[in-house]
Structures are given as structure tokens and as C-alpha cells.
Scaffold this motif. Structure first.
Motif, PDB file in Angstrom:
ATOM      1  N   ALA A 179      35.297  32.331  44.624  1.00 39.04           N
ATOM      2  CA  ALA A 179      35.858  33.490  45.325  1.00 39.04           C
ATOM      3  C   ALA A 179      35.282  34.760  44.689  1.00 39.04           C
ATOM      4  N   PRO A 180      34.142  35.238  45.184  1.00 38.18           N
ATOM      5  CA  PRO A 180      33.472  36.375  44.545  1.00 38.18           C
ATOM      6  C   PRO A 180      34.013  37.739  44.944  1.00 38.18           C
ATOM      7  N   GLY A 181      34.819  37.811  45.996  1.00 31.08           N
ATOM      8  CA  GLY A 181      35.278  39.103  46.485  1.00 31.08           C
ATOM      9  C   GLY A 181      36.455  39.656  45.708  1.00 31.08           C
ATOM     10  N   ALA A 182      36.725  40.916  45.922  1.00 29.74           N
ATOM     11  CA  ALA A 182      37.899  41.591  45.356  1.00 29.74           C
ATOM     12  C   ALA A 182      38.067  42.894  46.102  1.00 29.74           C
ATOM     13  N   SER A 183      39.278  43.423  46.077  1.00 31.95           N
ATOM     14  CA  SER A 183      39.570  44.638  46.830  1.00 31.95           C
ATOM     15  C   SER A 183      38.868  45.860  46.256  1.00 31.95           C
ATOM     16  N   ARG A 184      38.579  45.848  44.967  1.00 32.18           N
ATOM     17  CA  ARG A 184      37.921  46.981  44.311  1.00 32.18           C
ATOM     18  C   ARG A 184      36.668  46.511  43.582  1.00 32.18           C
ATOM     19  N   ALA A 185      35.668  47.381  43.542  1.00 38.81           N
ATOM     20  CA  ALA A 185      34.361  47.016  42.994  1.00 38.81           C
ATOM     21  C   ALA A 185      34.440  46.600  41.531  1.00 38.81           C
ATOM     22  N   THR A 186      35.268  47.273  40.734  1.00 38.18           N
ATOM     23  CA  THR A 186      35.295  46.968  39.304  1.00 38.18           C
ATOM     24  C   THR A 186      35.936  45.622  38.990  1.00 38.18           C
ATOM     25  N   LYS A 187      36.595  44.994  39.979  1.00 38.44           N
ATOM     26  CA  LYS A 187      37.185  43.671  39.764  1.00 38.44           C
ATOM     27  C   LYS A 187      36.219  42.555  40.171  1.00 38.44           C
ATOM     28  N   ARG A 188      35.028  42.937  40.648  1.00 36.60           N
ATOM     29  CA  ARG A 188      34.057  41.940  41.102  1.00 36.60           C
ATOM     30  C   ARG A 188      33.057  41.630  39.996  1.00 36.60           C
ATOM     31  N   TRP A 189      32.840  40.360  39.786  1.00 34.40           N
ATOM     32  CA  TRP A 189      31.794  39.878  38.880  1.00 34.40           C
ATOM     33  C   TRP A 189      30.451  40.123  39.555  1.00 34.40           C
ATOM     34  N   PRO A 190      29.401  40.471  38.808  1.00 33.50           N
ATOM     35  CA  PRO A 190      28.101  40.764  39.427  1.00 33.50           C
ATOM     36  C   PRO A 190      27.580  39.583  40.250  1.00 33.50           C
ATOM     37  N   LEU A 191      26.961  39.896  41.374  1.00 40.56           N
ATOM     38  CA  LEU A 191      26.460  38.856  42.268  1.00 40.56           C
ATOM     39  C   LEU A 191      25.443  37.961  41.577  1.00 40.56           C
ATOM     40  N   GLU A 192      24.578  38.556  40.749  1.00 38.29           N
ATOM     41  CA  GLU A 192      23.562  37.726  40.082  1.00 38.29           C
ATOM     42  C   GLU A 192      24.199  36.703  39.148  1.00 38.29           C
ATOM     43  N   HIS A 193      25.353  37.037  38.574  1.00 37.92           N
ATOM     44  CA  HIS A 193      26.074  36.073  37.737  1.00 37.92           C
ATOM     45  C   HIS A 193      26.623  34.932  38.597  1.00 37.92           C
ATOM     46  N   TRP A 194      27.180  35.294  39.775  1.00 34.00           N
ATOM     47  CA  TRP A 194      27.687  34.263  40.670  1.00 34.00           C
ATOM     48  C   TRP A 194      26.572  33.303  41.084  1.00 34.00           C
ATOM     49  N   VAL A 195      25.414  33.853  41.402  1.00 36.48           N
ATOM     50  CA  VAL A 195      24.287  33.008  41.827  1.00 36.48           C
ATOM     51  C   VAL A 195      23.932  32.002  40.740  1.00 36.48           C
ATOM     52  N   LYS A 196      23.819  32.470  39.508  1.00 37.58           N
ATOM     53  CA  LYS A 196      23.484  31.573  38.396  1.00 37.58           C
ATOM     54  C   LYS A 196      24.561  30.511  38.196  1.00 37.58           C
ATOM     55  N   LEU A 197      25.817  30.912  38.317  1.00 34.80           N
ATOM     56  CA  LEU A 197      26.905  29.957  38.097  1.00 34.80           C
ATOM     57  C   LEU A 197      26.923  28.891  39.189  1.00 34.80           C
ATOM     58  N   VAL A 198      26.788  29.300  40.444  1.00 35.29           N
ATOM     59  CA  VAL A 198      26.799  28.313  41.524  1.00 35.29           C
ATOM     60  C   VAL A 198      25.646  27.335  41.357  1.00 35.29           C
ATOM     61  N   ARG A 199      24.476  27.830  41.000  1.00 35.20           N
ATOM     62  CA  ARG A 199      23.334  26.934  40.766  1.00 35.20           C
ATOM     63  C   ARG A 199      23.631  25.965  39.628  1.00 35.20           C
ATOM     64  N   ASP A 310      36.623  51.943  42.499  1.00 37.34           N
ATOM     65  CA  ASP A 310      35.358  51.813  43.215  1.00 37.34           C
ATOM     66  C   ASP A 310      34.138  51.880  42.297  1.00 37.34           C
ATOM     67  N   GLY A 311      34.346  52.230  41.040  1.00 35.52           N
ATOM     68  CA  GLY A 311      33.237  52.281  40.108  1.00 35.52           C
ATOM     69  C   GLY A 311      33.722  52.390  38.684  1.00 35.52           C
ATOM     70  N   CYS A 312      32.948  51.855  37.752  1.00 40.21           N
ATOM     71  CA  CYS A 312      33.305  51.926  36.331  1.00 40.21           C
ATOM     72  C   CYS A 312      33.309  53.380  35.876  1.00 40.21           C
ATOM     73  N   PRO A 313      34.405  53.866  35.282  1.00 39.70           N
ATOM     74  CA  PRO A 313      34.454  55.260  34.824  1.00 39.70           C
ATOM     75  C   PRO A 313      33.375  55.599  33.810  1.00 39.70           C
ATOM     76  N   LEU A 314      32.906  54.601  33.051  1.00 41.04           N
ATOM     77  CA  LEU A 314      31.878  54.830  32.044  1.00 41.04           C
ATOM     78  C   LEU A 314      30.487  54.433  32.527  1.00 41.04           C
TER      79      LEU A 314
END
Length: 337
Positions: A179-199, A310-314
Motif C-alpha cells: 500500500a504505497p499511497g497516503a493522504s499526505r506526501a510526507t507519509k509516503r515512502w519514496p517510489l524507488e524504494h517501493w520498486v526495489k522492495l517489490v522486486r 505536502d512537503g518536508c519542512p526541512l
């Protein structure tokens, strides 16, 4: 024993509603003769419609006025009115239908202090599911140590099985849900990490299914295309109950801190949850799940918000980026062991 009517109000998110089910279970056990009604958003009603501890679910449609609901509450003469929400909508309902409301603590000041100063002044480390019990003190109920619950209809299970069979999943090999989605961007794991994990997971011989709501369709499709030929995209294609049935059939679920996390815990599937901008003090972690692992980074900038942003404050998003795919895979193996 009570033979009276009880109203529980909880709008919020999927997780908020599911985390109220331990209280609903406790009320039914302590007062089997009482009639228990739950008011929530209509989109969340499927989370409770097959719950044997609930007699009636009232679903509020988007943009609907509370006037008719308030009139119904006044006419029903509920013996106990439990506001588990505490948000603007439930507070307005209490004004429109006054009398005898009991509320759960929100710890608004403590939460803001923790976000702004990183100083934890919460009185106790109490899960959200147990904070709801404060609204029901007059009902003499206590947590029973069990998890949240998501009951599934036979029709939804059958529909999910048919969908899985058509997709070629769950036949000869186990499958893992992502489940890669989330209501806010900062709660989402990077897509490239998901790709590596699924593989990594499909490389063990398992299949993969990507789940989520309609808003996650594009992200899930991108993940399915980039990761593995044995990955099926189900985001936006399944009802809430069918999604719960698919999660229950999964060997495991890997998810961010979102509705799928609570759904997986509530149907009893082993899960690995990836948590970034929020913290345990806010109360929204998997509750008494039988097999759940939470991965999070101990960073001085956490928490940065209540529900993500919607974005990391830092600008670095280390809280999620530094959770590495191999660490998640190892956590998955430990959870399943």
C-alpha cells in the motif's frame, strides 16, 4: 445490564473508525441488551456494517447538513451520546442536539507542543483506541487487550476471491500486498524504494498486489509497471470490504501509516508499517495487532505535523527516505517467522 440506546460518533479516517471497534466490542460485552448506533461518514460505513457489535450505522454523505442528523439524534433520545471525534463537525452536532454528551481527550495542546518544540508533555502514552474509552466511563467498560476488528461480508469475500482468481493471484503462490499511497506526501515512502522492495519480495517466488483508493491509482500503476511482471494493480478497483478481504488473504501487508495499515491489523494479517512524520504519542499506530512491525527513524525533527503534510519542512524527508528497502524486507521476514 443496560437496555438503552447508545450513540457513538466518529468521522475522521479509516484508521480512526477501526480504532473505535475495541470500544464497541467492550460495550457489547458489558451491555449485551443495549442498542448501539454509530454515526460516521458514509464512505466509512462498510467498515462497520458487518460488525456484530453494532446495531445500526448512520452514514453522513459528503457536504450533507447535520440538521437532519441532529433532529434524528434529538428524536431518538439516546441514553448515552459518545463523541469519539471531537472535531468541528461533531462539536456542531453537540450544539444542534445538546444533552449528555461525553467526549474523548484530544490532547491538542500536548500535540502542538510536541510538534513545535519536540517536547513530549502527553500525560500518558495511551493508544488512540484506548483514549476513546474515556468517553464511555459511565458505561463501565475497559479495554480487553484485543485488536481492532474489521468484519467482512460473505459477498465481499466471494467477490474478492473472484477478482484474485481472474488476476491469477492466490492460486499456486502466496502474494504480498503493498500500500504505497497516503493522504499526505510526507507519509509516503519514496517510489524507488517501493520498486526495489517489490522486486526483492517477488524474487522469492511470491506474487505482489498493490492496493489503495482511487487517489492512489496512478502511483500504484507506476509501481506495478516498474517493479515486476508478477505485480498486479488493484488500487481503485476494489470496494472497501473487498480490499479488506484481499488484505486478509495476503501473506503479509507492507504499508505506510494509512488506512491499509489499520485494515490489515484489523483482519489479522501480518504487517510491516513505515512511519515518518508522526510519532507514537499521537496514538495512531497498529493497535494490539498479533504480528505487526513498525519501522521508523529516530530523528530530532520528528514529529513535524499531526497527519503529514505536502512537503518536508526541512526539504530532506529523511524520516521516510532513510528507511531502506532491505531493512523492510528483513522486517518482513522477522514478522513472518
Amino acid at each position: 445490564m443496560l437496555s438503552q440506546q447508545i450513540l457513538a460518533v466518529r468521522f475522521g479516517s479509516i484508521g480512526d473508525v477501526l480504532l473505535a471497534t475495541p470500544l464497541l466490542r467492550a460495550i457489547r460485552a458489558r451491555h449485551p441488551g443495549a442498542r448501539l448506533t454509530v454515526l460516521t461518514y458514509r464512505r466509512h460505513a462498510p467498515l462497520l456494517l458487518d460488525n456484530p457489535h453494532v446495531d445500526e450505522v448512520i452514514g453522513l454523505t459528503p457536504g450533507a447538513s447535520l440538521l437532519s442528523i441532529a433532529a434524528r439524534v434529538r428524536a431518538s433520545r439516546f441514553s448515552y451520546r459518545l463523541d469519539l471525534d471531537g472535531g468541528p463537525r461533531s462539536r456542531l452536532l453537540r450544539v444542534l442536539a445538546p444533552g449528555g454528551w461525553q467526549t474523548a481527550p484530544r490532547y491538542t495542546v500536548a500535540r502542538e507542543v510536541l510538534i513545535r518544540t519536540k517536547r513530549n508533555i502527553y500525560p500518558e502514552d495511551i493508544p488512540l483506541a484506548e483514549r476513546y474509552f474515556d468517553a464511555a466511563k459511565a458505561l463501565d467498560v475497559v479495554p480487553d487487550g484485543g485488536p481492532a476488528e474489521f468484519f467482512l461480508s460473505d459477498d465481499s469475500v466471494a467477490q474478492a476471491e473472484a477478482w484474485l482468481a481472474q488476476a491469477g493471484l492466490g492460486q499456486a503462490r502466496p502474494f504480498v500486498a503493498f500500500a504505497p499511497g497516503a493522504s499526505r506526501a510526507t507519509k509516503r515512502w519514496p517510489l524507488e524504494h517501493w520498486v526495489k522492495l517489490v522486486r526483492r519480495v517477488t524474487g522469492t517466488g511470491a506474487d505482489a498486489i498493490v492496493v489503495g483508493g482511487a487517489d492512489d491509482t496512478a502511483l500504484a500503476a507506476d509501481l506495478a509497471v516498474r517493479s515486476s511482471t508478477r505485480t498486479v494493480n488493484a488500487a481503485g478497483a476494489l470496494s472497501v470490504q473487498m480490499t479488506g478481504a484481499v488484505l486478509k488473504r495476503s501473506a503479509a501487508v507492507i504499508t505506510g501509516q494509512t488506512g491499509a495499515m489499520h485494515m490489515a491489523a484489523a483482519v489479522g494479517t501480518p504487517l510491516v508499517a513505515l512511519v515518518g512524520p508522526t510519532v507514537r504519542a499521537f496514538g495512531g499506530y497498529p493497535y494490539n495487532a498479533h504480528r505487526a512491525t513498525v519501522l521508523e527513524r529516530s530523528l530530532s525533527c520528528r514529529p513535524c505535523s499531526r497527519d503529514g503534510s505536502d512537503g518536508c519542512p526541512l526539504g530532506h524527508h529523511f524520516c521516510m527516505r532513510e528507511i531502506q528497502p532491505e531493512a523492510v524486507f528483513s522486517a518482513l521476514c522477522r514478522t513472518l517467522a
